[in-house]
Design an enzyme around this catalytic site. Structure first.
Site, PDB file in Angstrom:
ATOM      1  N   ASP A 183       0.772  -1.159  -0.072  1.00  0.00           N
ATOM      2  CA  ASP A 183       0.059  -0.010   0.152  1.00  0.00           C
ATOM      3  C   ASP A 183       0.883   1.239   0.158  1.00  0.00           C
ATOM      4  O   ASP A 183       1.926   1.350   0.755  1.00  0.00           O
ATOM      5  CB  ASP A 183      -0.867  -0.056   1.143  1.00  0.00           C
ATOM      6  CG  ASP A 183      -1.773   1.084   1.369  1.00  0.00           C
ATOM      7  OD1 ASP A 183      -2.627   1.511   0.441  1.00  0.00           O
ATOM      8  OD2 ASP A 183      -1.634   1.880   2.306  1.00  0.00           O
ATOM      9  N   GLU A 225       1.581  -0.303  -5.011  1.00  0.00           N
ATOM     10  CA  GLU A 225       0.847   0.848  -5.265  1.00  0.00           C
ATOM     11  C   GLU A 225       1.544   2.022  -5.530  1.00  0.00           C
ATOM     12  O   GLU A 225       2.099   2.619  -4.651  1.00  0.00           O
ATOM     13  CB  GLU A 225      -0.270   0.986  -4.105  1.00  0.00           C
ATOM     14  CG  GLU A 225      -1.264   2.083  -4.505  1.00  0.00           C
ATOM     15  CD  GLU A 225      -2.294   2.282  -3.230  1.00  0.00           C
ATOM     16  OE1 GLU A 225      -3.643   2.442  -3.732  1.00  0.00           O
ATOM     17  OE2 GLU A 225      -1.900   2.407  -2.324  1.00  0.00           O
TER      18      GLU A 225
END
Length: 703
Positions: free
Chosen positions: A350, A386
Site C-alpha cells: 500500500d 501501489e
C-alpha cells in the site's frame, strides 16, 4: 498462570526481536534508542490484571532484552517505556501507557477507546504538550506469546509464472460473511477461504492468485465508531506481525496456515496487501499504543526543526521512518515472518512510493527496495506496489525497480474511457492493450509489471462502473465529499439499478467487452471479488467504513443463470489466456520482429484490415481497432491471435488483415457464450460495444 513469576528477569539475548519461546522460557527483546528504561508487564489470562512489572535488565545496541524462565505460549504481556516527554524534540515517552510489542505475533482482547490511551491530557488547553498520568492498560490489547510450529507436510508454493498469473482481489471478512453454505462461526474468517466450494469457484474462474486486503491487526478508528461506522478495509495497522483477531474463527494462528496449505494444494497462490507506510496512531493528537511510546523519534518521520509534528505523506497522520535501520529491519522481519511462517507467496505494498522515499524524495534505489531485492527469500516472491502517495512527486507509475509489478491506474482509466465512448482514446487504449510499454518498457522489465484492472476495492465495482455516472457515498457520513469524483463511468441510460432490459443488456455487453480486453491485454490481470457476478456497492466508491452488506460479497447473485454465464465467460477467457502464448505477458512487442515473413510480433489495423497510419491514429472519432499478436508456439509453428474492438454504438464489418490465415472464432463478447468455430469468410461483423477474439489455430479442449 502455571509458573511462578520471578522478581527479576535474566539477561537474555538482544535477538531475535519480539517474544521468542525456546521450550524452557521466553526471551523478550525490543528496540528503543531513546528510552531510559523499559519494563515488561505480565498479565493474567483474561488480560485484566497486571501481575508483574519487570525491567528488561540489559540493553545491547539499543535493543532492550530479558529472559523469563518457565514462561510459555499463551502468556499475555506488554511494555512500558521510560524516557523524556519532550514533544518539541520528538520524544513522547509516558510509562503510564501500556505499549504493544511491535513484534507480537498475536493479540488478545480488543482495544477499548478511552481518554487514558492518549499520552497527553485529552482536553488540555496545551493539547499534546500536556502529560497524562492515567494507566491505559485496561483499554489496551495485550501481546500473546505463541509457538509457531506447524506441520506443513508436502506444501509447496505454486510459483505460478508472472506471465500466467490472474489475480483475484478479495477481503477476508467480506468474501464470506453472506455465504450461508459455510458454518456461521467460520464466516468472515480465514477458515472460510479453505472451503472447497470457494476454492472450486476460484478454479472455475481460472484464478491463479488471491490477493487479500490487509490481514494485519488493525485499529477501529474512534471517529468512525462515534458515527456508527467501522474500519472495514483495514488500512490502519496496529501490528505488523499479528493477524486481525476477528479473522480467526478459533483464535488459532494455524487456521491461517491450514487455509494457505489448502489453497496451495489447489495451485492457488496467496498475496497479502500490506501497510508499512504508516501506523494506526495518527498525528501528534493520536493515541499512544506502541511505536510512539517506544521511540517516537526513531519510528516516525518528523518535520526537521519542528519535531513536534509528523511528515504526513500518507494522508493518515504519520509516515513510518523506513530510512531508520531498525524500522527497516522491522518491516523486513515482518515480511519474512509471513513468507516463511505462513508460506505467503507475495505482497502488495500500500502507498509503495512512501516506502521508497529517501531524504531527497522517491528513489527506486532506496534502502527499502534494495533490502527486498537482495533478500534470498523475499526477492523470489511476487512483489506489487501501489505506485503513489500524497507527498511531493508522489505519482511514480512505472518508476519502480525491476522485480516489482505496479497497480496500473492508467489501464483502469484508459479502458473505462475507451469503452464509455470518449473521443480520442484509440492511441491510449492501444498502449494499455500492449502492456503499457510506454510506462514500463525500461530496465528490462516485462509486461507483467503492469497489473491491469478495471475495478479494485478502492472505487466503483465493475457493476457500478456500468450503473452510476456519479458517486453516492452518503452512507459514509461525509456529505458525499469523500472518494474520487471522476470515475470515468457511465450509467448507460439511468442512474443505478433498473428493470429496463434494454439498459441491462447494454451494460452486460459493455461488461463482457471490458473483461475481454482485460484478459486479452498484455500485463497481469486483476479481477475484483464479486465482479464475476455483478456485485454492487450501490454507487459507493469509498466503502472503507462500510462493514456491512453494502461491502460484503452477496453470493446469492452468483446463483442466477446470468451470473453463471458470466462466470463461465471469464473462465473461458482465462483458459484461452493459458492456451495461447500470444495472450500472455512474456515480452513487450513493438512490431520490429517478424515471427514469420510478413507477420510482425504485433500489428495494428483499422476495420478495413489496413495498417493504421499516423493520421488515422489521431482521428478523435475513431472507436474501432484491430490488433494482431504473434509468437512461436511450442511446436515451432507461428501462433497468432487477433482482437477486433468496436466501442461505437453501431455494428462494424471488420476485414481480416493480410496475410490470409484460417481464423478460428474464440470469443464474441456480444454473446453470453460463443460457439468456437472456423470463420470461412474474409470479414466479421462486430456489434457495437463489443470485442471479438480469434486465433489462427483451433484452441482444442480448454482445461
Amino acid at each position: 498462570m502455571l509458573f511462578e513469576i520471578p522478581d527479576r528477569l535474566l539477561p537474555g539475548n538482544p535477538h531475535p526481536l519480539g517474544a521468542s519461546y525456546d521450550g524452557l522460557g521466553v526471551n523478550f527483546a525490543v528496540f528503543s534508542a531513546n528510552a531510559h528504561k523499559i519494563e515488561l508487564c505480565i498479565f493474567d489470562e483474561a488480560g485484566r490484571k497486571e501481575l508483574a512489572r519487570l525491567p528488561l535488565p540489559e540493553c545491547t545496541n539499543e535493543v532492550w532484552h530479558g529472559y523469563l524462565p518457565e514462561a510459555g505460549p499463551g502468556l499475555l504481556y506488554g511494555y512500558r517505556a521510560h524516557g523524556p516527554f519532550e514533544p518539541l524534540r520528538g520524544h513522547r515517552f509516558n510509562p503510564n501507557k501500556l505499549l504493544l510489542d511491535p513484534y507480537a505475533h498475536q493479540l488478545s482482547g480488543p482495544l477499548r477507546w478511552a481518554d487514558a490511551l492518549f499520552g497527553y491530557r485529552f482536553n488540555s488547553s496545551r493539547l499534546d504538550l500536556s502529560f497524562d498520568r492515567r494507566d491505559s492498560a485496561a483499554a489496551m490489547p495485550k501481546g500473546v506469546v505463541v509457538d509457531d510450529t506447524f506441520n506443513w507436510g508436502n506444501d509447496a508454493r505454486p510459483m505460478v509464472p508472472w506471465s500466467k498469473t490472474v489475480i483475484y482481489e478479495a477481503h477476508v471478512r467480506g468474501i464470506s460473511m453472506l455465504r450461508e453454505d459455510i458454518p456461521a462461526y467460520q464466516r468472515g474468517t480465514f477458515a472460510a477461504l479453505a472451503n472447497p466450494r470457494f476454492i472450486d469457484h476460484l478454479l472455475k474462474l481460472g484464478v491463479t492468485t488471491i490477493e487479500l486486503m490487509p490481514v494485519h491487526a488493525f485499529l477501529q478508528d474512534r471517529f468512525l465508531l462515534e458515527k456508527g461506522l467501522r474500519n472495514y478495509w483495514g488500512y490502519s495497522t496496529l501490528s505488523f506481525f499479528a493477524p486481525e483477531p476477528a479473522y480467526l474463527s478459533k483464535s488459532e494462528l494455524n487456521e491461517i496456515r491450514r487455509t494457505i496449505r489448502r489453497l496451495h494444494g489447489a495451485g492457488i497462490e496467496v498475496i497479502l496487501d500490506v501497510v508499512y507506510n504508516h501506523t494506526a496512531s495518527g498525528n501528534e493528537m493520536g493515541p499512544t499504543l506502541c511505536y510512539r511510546g517506544l521511540d517516537n523519534a526513531s519510528y516516525f518521520r518528523l518535520i526537521p526543526g519542528n519535531e513536534r509534528y509528523y511528515i504526513n505523506e500518507t494522508g493518515c497522520g504519520n509516515t513510518l521512518n523506513i530510512s531508520h535501520p531498525r524500522v527497516l529491519q522491522m518491516v523486513m522481519d515482518s515480511l519474512r515472518y509471513w513468507a516463511e511462517s505462513f508460506h505467503i507467496d507475495g505482497f502488495r505494498f500500500d502507498l509503495g512510493v512512501a516506502l521508497g522515499r529517501e531524504g531527497s524524495g522517491f528513489d527506486p534505489g532506496s534502502g527499502f527496495f534494495d533490502a527486498i531485492l537482495q533478500d534470498p527469500v523475499l526477492s523470489r516472491l511476487k512483489l506489487i506496489s501501489e505506485p503513489w502517495d500524497i507527498g511531493p512527486g508522489g505519482y511514480q507509475l512505472g518508476n519502480h525497480p525491476p522485480g516489482f509489478a505496479e497497480w496500473n491506474d492508467k489501464y483502469r482509466d484508459g479502458v473505462r474511457r475507451f469503452w464509455r465512448g470518449d473521443a480520442g482514446q484509440r492511441p491510449d487504449f492501444a498502449a494499455r492493450l500492449s502492456g503499457s510499454a510506454d510506462v514500463f518498457d525500461r530496465r528490462w522489465r516485462k509486461p507483467w509489471a503492469s497489473v491491469n484492472y478495471i475495478a479494485s476495492h478502492d472505487g466503483f465495482t465493475l457493476e457500478d462502473v456500468l450503473s452510476y455516472t456519479h458517486k453516492h457515498n452518503e452512507a459514509n457520513g461525509e456529505n458525499n465529499n469523500d472518494g474520487h469524483s471522476e470515475n470515468y463511468s457511465a450509467n448507460w441510460g439511468i442512474e443505478g439499478a433498473t428493470d429496463d432490459q434494454r439498459i441491462v443488456k447494454l451494460r452486460d455487453r459493455v461488461r463482457r467487452a471490458m473483461l475481454t480486453t482485460l484478459l486479452a491485454a498484455q500485463g497481469t490481470p486483476m479481477i475484483l471479488a464479486g465482479d464475476e457476478f455483478r456485485r454492487t456497492q450501490h454507487g459507493n466508491n469509498n466503502a472503507y467504513c462500510q462493514d456491512n452488506e453494502l461491502s460484503w460479497v452477496n453470493w446469492t447473485l452468483a446463483e442466477t443463470p446470468e451470473a453463471q454465464a458470466l462466470i463461465a465467460f471469464i473462465g473461458c477467457l482465462n483458459a484461452l489466456r493459458r492456451r495461447f502464448a500470444a495472450l500472455q505477458a512474456g515480452h513487450f512487442l513493438h512490431g520490429a520482429h517478424e515471427v514469420s515473413p510478413g507477420i510482425p510480433d504485433i500489428a495494428w489495423f483499422d476495420e478495413r484490415g489496413e495498417y493504421l497510419s499516423s493520421e488515422a491514429w489521431q482521428n478523435p472519432e475513431a472507436r474501432a481497432l484491430a490488433v494482431r499478436r504473434a509468437s512461436i508456439a511450442p511446436d515451432d509453428q507461428p501462433e497468432a491471435v487477433l482482437l477486433f474492438v468496436n466501442a461505437g454504438h453501431e455494428a462494424i464489418e471488420f476485414r481480416f488483415p493480410k496475410p490470409d490465415m484460417a481464423w478460428h472464432l474464440l470469443v464474441d463478447s456480444a454473446e453470453e457464450q460463443t460457439a468456437m468455430r472456423l470463420i470461412e469468410k474474409t470479414s466479421f461483423t462486430v456489434q457495437g460495444h463489443s470485442a471479438v477474439l480469434f486465433a489462427n489455430h483451433d484452441p482444442g479442449v480448454l482445461i
